[in-house]
Design an enzyme around this catalytic site. Structure first.
Site, PDB file in Angstrom:
ATOM      1  N   LEU A  27      12.217 -14.445  -2.079  1.00 17.26           N
ATOM      2  CA  LEU A  27      11.239 -13.256  -1.918  1.00 17.26           C
ATOM      3  C   LEU A  27      11.913 -12.116  -1.207  1.00 17.26           C
ATOM      4  O   LEU A  27      12.283 -12.499  -0.077  1.00 17.26           O
ATOM      5  CB  LEU A  27       9.893 -13.501  -1.575  1.00 17.26           C
ATOM      6  N   ASP A  57      -5.026  -1.218   3.408  1.00 19.27           N
ATOM      7  CA  ASP A  57      -6.039  -0.244   4.032  1.00 19.27           C
ATOM      8  C   ASP A  57      -7.352  -1.024   3.961  1.00 19.27           C
ATOM      9  O   ASP A  57      -7.745  -1.787   3.296  1.00 19.27           O
ATOM     10  CB  ASP A  57      -5.984   0.722   3.115  1.00 19.27           C
ATOM     11  N   HIS A  93      -7.068  -5.577  12.450  1.00 20.26           N
ATOM     12  CA  HIS A  93      -5.696  -5.404  12.395  1.00 20.26           C
ATOM     13  C   HIS A  93      -5.008  -7.008  12.509  1.00 20.26           C
ATOM     14  O   HIS A  93      -4.194  -7.221  11.714  1.00 20.26           O
ATOM     15  CB  HIS A  93      -5.034  -4.491  13.453  1.00 20.26           C
TER      16      HIS A  93
HETATM   17  C1  FPP Z   1      -4.865   0.423   7.676  1.00 19.71           C
HETATM   18  O1  FPP Z   1      -5.934  -0.079   8.015  1.00 19.71           O
HETATM   19  C2  FPP Z   1      -3.666  -0.602   7.873  1.00 19.71           C
HETATM   20  C3  FPP Z   1      -2.923  -0.091   8.768  1.00 19.71           C
HETATM   21  C4  FPP Z   1      -2.741   1.112   9.689  1.00 19.71           C
HETATM   22  C5  FPP Z   1      -1.481  -0.582   8.950  1.00 19.71           C
HETATM   23  C6  FPP Z   1      -1.452  -1.947   8.151  1.00 19.71           C
HETATM   24  C7  FPP Z   1      -1.106  -2.980   9.261  1.00 19.71           C
HETATM   25  C8  FPP Z   1      -1.453  -4.355   9.190  1.00 19.71           C
HETATM   26  C9  FPP Z   1      -1.986  -4.982   8.022  1.00 19.71           C
HETATM   27  C10 FPP Z   1      -0.931  -5.099  10.374  1.00 19.71           C
HETATM   28  C11 FPP Z   1       0.417  -4.935  11.009  1.00 19.71           C
HETATM   29  C12 FPP Z   1       1.599  -5.376  10.019  1.00 19.71           C
HETATM   30  C13 FPP Z   1       2.571  -6.158  10.387  1.00 19.71           C
HETATM   31  C14 FPP Z   1       3.619  -6.307   9.808  1.00 19.71           C
HETATM   32  C15 FPP Z   1       2.416  -6.960  11.849  1.00 19.71           C
HETATM   33  P1  FPP Z   1      -6.880   1.117   8.931  1.00 19.71           P
HETATM   34  O2  FPP Z   1      -6.794   0.859  10.403  1.00 19.71           O
HETATM   35  O3  FPP Z   1      -6.298   2.280   8.321  1.00 19.71           O
HETATM   36  O4  FPP Z   1      -8.434   0.742   8.228  1.00 19.71           O
HETATM   37  P2  FPP Z   1      -9.541   1.730   8.092  1.00 19.71           P
HETATM   38  O5  FPP Z   1      -9.125   2.893   7.083  1.00 19.71           O
HETATM   39  O6  FPP Z   1     -10.609   0.834   7.734  1.00 19.71           O
HETATM   40  O7  FPP Z   1      -9.778   2.446   9.491  1.00 19.71           O
END
Ligand code: FPP
Length: 248
Positions: A139, A28, A45
């Site tokens: 893994l 997150d 992202h």
């Molecule tokens: C949260 O950050 C993260 C996500 C919604 C998804 C996690 C995704 C990735 C790390 C990239 C995609 C993964 C792959 C496998 C390609 P947020 O947007 O909720 O952050 P915020 O809370 O600061 O808004």
């Protein structure tokens, strides 16, 4: 102390103790990482994927058995369409650019979640990645995609109901062991640690059943900044916890 020296010392400590078998991560804070730098959320992202690549490599290096990452939740569909599309595009790019390396490093990819909602091409690419890496034994990387802990439990209930209806099992056969076999995590140990970055202290519908006795480890660091050093700190903190599993 020089950061690299510190990391090597932490790594040595980690390897001298009993490693957890299974680490789960809620990645997150991508959006806030970007906002802090006056950049669009998409950049956050993209950097989040880079952080994931780094962590997968470290996990392979220390010979962790299972890594489960929350890449897209059943609730993430509530985001603006552009952001959802961007996340799916990143997923495809990740598979395209990383699959050969992951395969070479004997990483086995599993997908946890209902992928039937994704486009045919994404479903094919996911299936290809799973098939290609299916015999790898280093893994195990579980990508939780359109995953929700509640949906996981409901899916298991439906599967068991069908087995009862077909006369394959009786209702009294259902116990924790059999129930676990109907979850996406079937055959895998429950996570020892659940790491959540980004400063929130919630489970957010991740591994609800599987995390009954999981140690929770929270960090204020936003996911794109998560690194080897923090992973080792999480593992060492886990090693110091007193796990009683309801005993004394
Ligand atoms: C949260 O950050 C993260 C996500 C919604 C998804 C996690 C995704 C990735 C790390 C990239 C995609 C993964 C792959 C496998 C390609 P947020 O947007 O909720 O952050 P915020 O809370 O600061 O808004």
């Amino acid at each position: 102390m020089d950061k690299n020296v510190k990391i090597q010392e932490l790594k040595k400590k980690v390897l001298s103790r009993e490693l957890p078998e299974h680490i789960a991560i809620t990645m997150d804070g991508n959006g806030r990482w970007a906002k802090k730098r006056f950049l669009p959320r998409t950049v956050g992202h993209k950097e989040g994927v880079n952080a994931l690549k780094r962590i997968v490599e470290v996990c392979g290096d220390i010979k962790l058995k299972y890594l489960t990452v929350f890449a897209f939740s059943t609730e993430n569909w509530k985001r603006p369409e552009d952001e959802v599309n961007y996340l799916l595009k990143l997923l495809r790019e990740f598979l395209k650019s990383e699959l050969n390396t992951l395969h070479k490093n004997r990483v086995k990819i599993n997908i946890w979640g209902d992928t039937s909602v994704f486009s045919d091409i994404i479903q094919e690419e996911l299936q290809y990645a799973v098939e290609k890496t299916r015999d790898n034994d280093k893994l195990i990387l579980n990508l939780a995609l359109n995953y929700g802990g509640k949906a996981d439990i409901i899916k298991a209930c439906k599967e068991l109901y069908h087995s009862i209806a077909k006369g394959e099992i009786n209702i009294d056969d259902i116990d924790e062991e059999l129930f676990s076999k109907s979850l996406y995590s079937k055959g895998q140990p429950d996570p020892n640690i659940l790491i959540r970055t980004g400063g929130d202290y919630r489970i957010s519908n991740f591994l609800l059943y599987q995390s009954a006795y999981t140690e929770l480890w929270f960090s204020d660091v936003y996911w794109p900044s998560f690194d080897e050093e923090l992973l080792y700190q999480a593992i060492l903190d886990y090693n110091n916890r007193d796990r009683r599993f309801g005993g004394v």
